[in-house]
Design a protein around this motif. Sequence first.
Motif, mmCIF file in Angstrom:
data_model
loop_
_atom_site.group_PDB
_atom_site.id
_atom_site.type_symbol
_atom_site.label_atom_id
_atom_site.label_comp_id
_atom_site.label_asym_id
_atom_site.label_seq_id
_atom_site.Cartn_x
_atom_site.Cartn_y
_atom_site.Cartn_z
ATOM 1 N N LEU A 341 105.937 75.057 103.307
ATOM 2 C CA LEU A 341 106.717 74.547 102.171
ATOM 3 C C LEU A 341 106.165 75.012 100.840
ATOM 4 N N LEU A 342 104.938 75.567 100.849
ATOM 5 C CA LEU A 342 104.273 75.958 99.603
ATOM 6 C C LEU A 342 104.327 77.466 99.391
ATOM 7 N N ASP A 343 104.417 77.854 98.114
ATOM 8 C CA ASP A 343 104.315 79.276 97.793
ATOM 9 C C ASP A 343 102.847 79.647 97.608
ATOM 10 N N THR A 344 102.586 80.837 97.142
ATOM 11 C CA THR A 344 101.204 81.305 97.032
ATOM 12 C C THR A 344 100.407 80.576 95.963
ATOM 13 N N ASP A 345 101.096 79.869 95.067
ATOM 14 C CA ASP A 345 100.416 79.068 94.048
ATOM 15 C C ASP A 345 100.373 77.591 94.427
ATOM 16 N N ASP A 346 100.666 77.278 95.684
ATOM 17 C CA ASP A 346 100.690 75.904 96.189
ATOM 18 C C ASP A 346 101.743 75.051 95.488
ATOM 19 N N ARG A 347 102.827 75.681 95.067
ATOM 20 C CA ARG A 347 103.969 74.949 94.539
ATOM 21 C C ARG A 347 105.010 74.793 95.632
ATOM 22 N N VAL A 348 105.707 73.662 95.636
ATOM 23 C CA VAL A 348 106.691 73.392 96.679
ATOM 24 C C VAL A 348 107.907 74.295 96.506
ATOM 25 N N ARG A 349 108.380 74.857 97.608
ATOM 26 C CA ARG A 349 109.594 75.675 97.603
ATOM 27 C C ARG A 349 110.801 74.728 97.598
ATOM 28 N N ALA A 350 111.303 74.449 96.407
ATOM 29 C CA ALA A 350 112.378 73.466 96.266
ATOM 30 C C ALA A 350 113.630 73.868 97.030
ATOM 31 N N ALA A 351 113.873 75.159 97.143
ATOM 32 C CA ALA A 351 115.071 75.618 97.861
ATOM 33 C C ALA A 351 115.042 75.173 99.318
ATOM 34 N N ASP A 352 113.848 75.111 99.915
ATOM 35 C CA ASP A 352 113.741 74.643 101.299
ATOM 36 C C ASP A 352 114.135 73.173 101.397
ATOM 37 N N ILE A 353 113.672 72.368 100.443
ATOM 38 C CA ILE A 353 113.984 70.937 100.464
ATOM 39 C C ILE A 353 115.487 70.727 100.287
ATOM 40 N N ALA A 354 116.075 71.452 99.356
ATOM 41 C CA ALA A 354 117.516 71.345 99.150
ATOM 42 C C ALA A 354 118.276 71.750 100.416
ATOM 43 N N GLY A 355 117.799 72.783 101.090
ATOM 44 C CA GLY A 355 118.449 73.222 102.326
ATOM 45 C C GLY A 355 118.377 72.163 103.416
ATOM 46 N N PHE A 356 117.227 71.510 103.541
ATOM 47 C CA PHE A 356 117.103 70.444 104.541
ATOM 48 C C PHE A 356 118.079 69.305 104.229
ATOM 49 N N ALA A 357 118.203 68.970 102.948
ATOM 50 C CA ALA A 357 119.106 67.891 102.553
ATOM 51 C C ALA A 357 120.556 68.252 102.878
ATOM 52 N N ARG A 358 120.931 69.500 102.619
ATOM 53 C CA ARG A 358 122.304 69.916 102.915
ATOM 54 C C ARG A 358 122.562 69.913 104.427
ATOM 55 N N GLU A 359 121.566 70.307 105.207
ATOM 56 C CA GLU A 359 121.705 70.215 106.664
ATOM 57 C C GLU A 359 121.971 68.774 107.091
ATOM 58 N N SER A 360 121.205 67.852 106.525
ATOM 59 C CA SER A 360 121.315 66.459 106.960
ATOM 60 C C SER A 360 122.679 65.871 106.639
ATOM 61 N N ALA A 361 123.299 66.340 105.566
ATOM 62 C CA ALA A 361 124.608 65.807 105.177
ATOM 63 C C ALA A 361 125.673 66.089 106.230
ATOM 64 N N THR A 415 118.095 68.861 93.339
ATOM 65 C CA THR A 415 116.902 69.641 93.687
ATOM 66 C C THR A 415 117.085 71.115 93.343
ATOM 67 N N GLU A 416 118.285 71.632 93.590
ATOM 68 C CA GLU A 416 118.570 73.026 93.243
ATOM 69 C C GLU A 416 118.501 73.269 91.744
ATOM 70 N N ALA A 417 118.820 72.272 90.956
ATOM 71 C CA ALA A 417 118.828 72.421 89.494
ATOM 72 C C ALA A 417 117.500 72.021 88.857
ATOM 73 N N TRP A 418 116.587 71.455 89.624
ATOM 74 C CA TRP A 418 115.436 70.768 89.048
ATOM 75 C C TRP A 418 114.518 71.693 88.249
ATOM 76 N N HIS A 419 114.226 72.874 88.760
ATOM 77 C CA HIS A 419 113.332 73.787 88.043
ATOM 78 C C HIS A 419 113.881 74.093 86.654
ATOM 79 N N ASP A 420 115.172 74.388 86.590
ATOM 80 C CA ASP A 420 115.773 74.704 85.295
ATOM 81 C C ASP A 420 115.767 73.478 84.375
ATOM 82 N N LEU A 421 115.964 72.300 84.952
ATOM 83 C CA LEU A 421 115.956 71.080 84.138
ATOM 84 C C LEU A 421 114.567 70.801 83.575
#
Length: 442
Positions: A341-361, A415-421
Amino acid sequence: MDRICLTLPTNRECAATLTALGEEAAYAAEHFGVEVDLLILDSAAAPDRARHARAAHAAAGEHITVHHLDEAAQRDFLRRAIDRAGLPKPELMLALMLPDRLSYGACTNRAFLLAAALGCRSVHRRDSDSRYQIHRGEPVHPIHHELLALGRPARDVAGVVTENSLDTRHAGKSVVMAGASFVGELSVDIGDIRGTDPDIYRDIVGLWAPEDWSAEEKRKLADVSFLGAGTDPFTGDHSTLALVDPMRVDMCNIGFHRIQEDVPLPPATDTIGSDYFLFHLARSATLPGVLHNRHIVNYYTGERRTDAGFLAYQMRFVKFLLSMRYLHHVYDRMADAGPALLDTDDRVRAADIAGFARESARLDPAENERRLTVLDRAYRSLGGRYAAFADHLAPRRARLLDEARRDIEDFALLTEAWHDLVTASAATEVPSAARRPDRGRR
């Protein structure tokens, strides 16, 4: 000098709590040499807001800046940040950030964006229906452990905690969370059910487990849920560096570093527990945290004892149970992904979380239909106002099922918009706040 955000969202009278919060801000400034932005997000009635303003601004000092924002001021900030981010459907985004119904996740998300605007390195959240323990005549401030750890490499924090249970492979990662739980009344207002009929209580509380769990697993979950740290008072500090168990911390007693800028909280309305998501994310993503024992005292306000308060709270509890149909899928996917879930800077890959949420819907809602059937039977068995609540719940079944699905879709969208926000918020001026000389804002 580091800046931190100590925040409290409220929709009720809590002047005494704000006075105590100001004392915690002073403790942080004095003992840790930080600049404290004391952020009050106030949705209370006008007379209460006036009392809150007096209590909050009394805390202002050389290293403490108070920001007391009503909903109009919050909306003004959000509109400018959303406009700066250039997001599609700006009105929908505003509704997710400041809905016209109660949302535990949305109010905390607003604090996250405002903290970014204020240039704060960490966010420390408290609740209006809680107070600090007293030990040897002094309040027990959780911010002590939060500031010892947040944002520091785990290997450095290992020397200031009582225990270290963190695998050495995570030692280079920054501590992103520090928290404790509560003592006092149950975090969910269902103690009367527990006292009236423990078996029905277990049936109801067991509904927040995955449906395929065994009856014994659900019973064990029910027996430990919503108890916090029990009732034993604070007698001395203990802290552990770990991948923190989400069951051991509470949102009335938490501090975050950086992770809150990667992924927001679900903005579900009228749903308790919607603000706990980052606990699960930090653990699954193998991000270090500190668990300490400076527990906050939880108590119930008088409003919960009224008929209207009872009805509203039970509905929020039901919506929490329905939300688990979708969140369990997301939690399972996060656990499977682990450090991926983390990138090379140990930041969470938000796109993965958003994808999991869309799957669950896309999951079959039949499981939630069965939850509602069990709830109807259980509440009717309890009789009295619980049976009356079952009558209130019955005609709303279809709407509740639809809302639970839409809530997880809204979470994916946010979640998809969060980085820009977050990026836009960092360049947006906070209403009534002094302009930082090193930041140009609109």
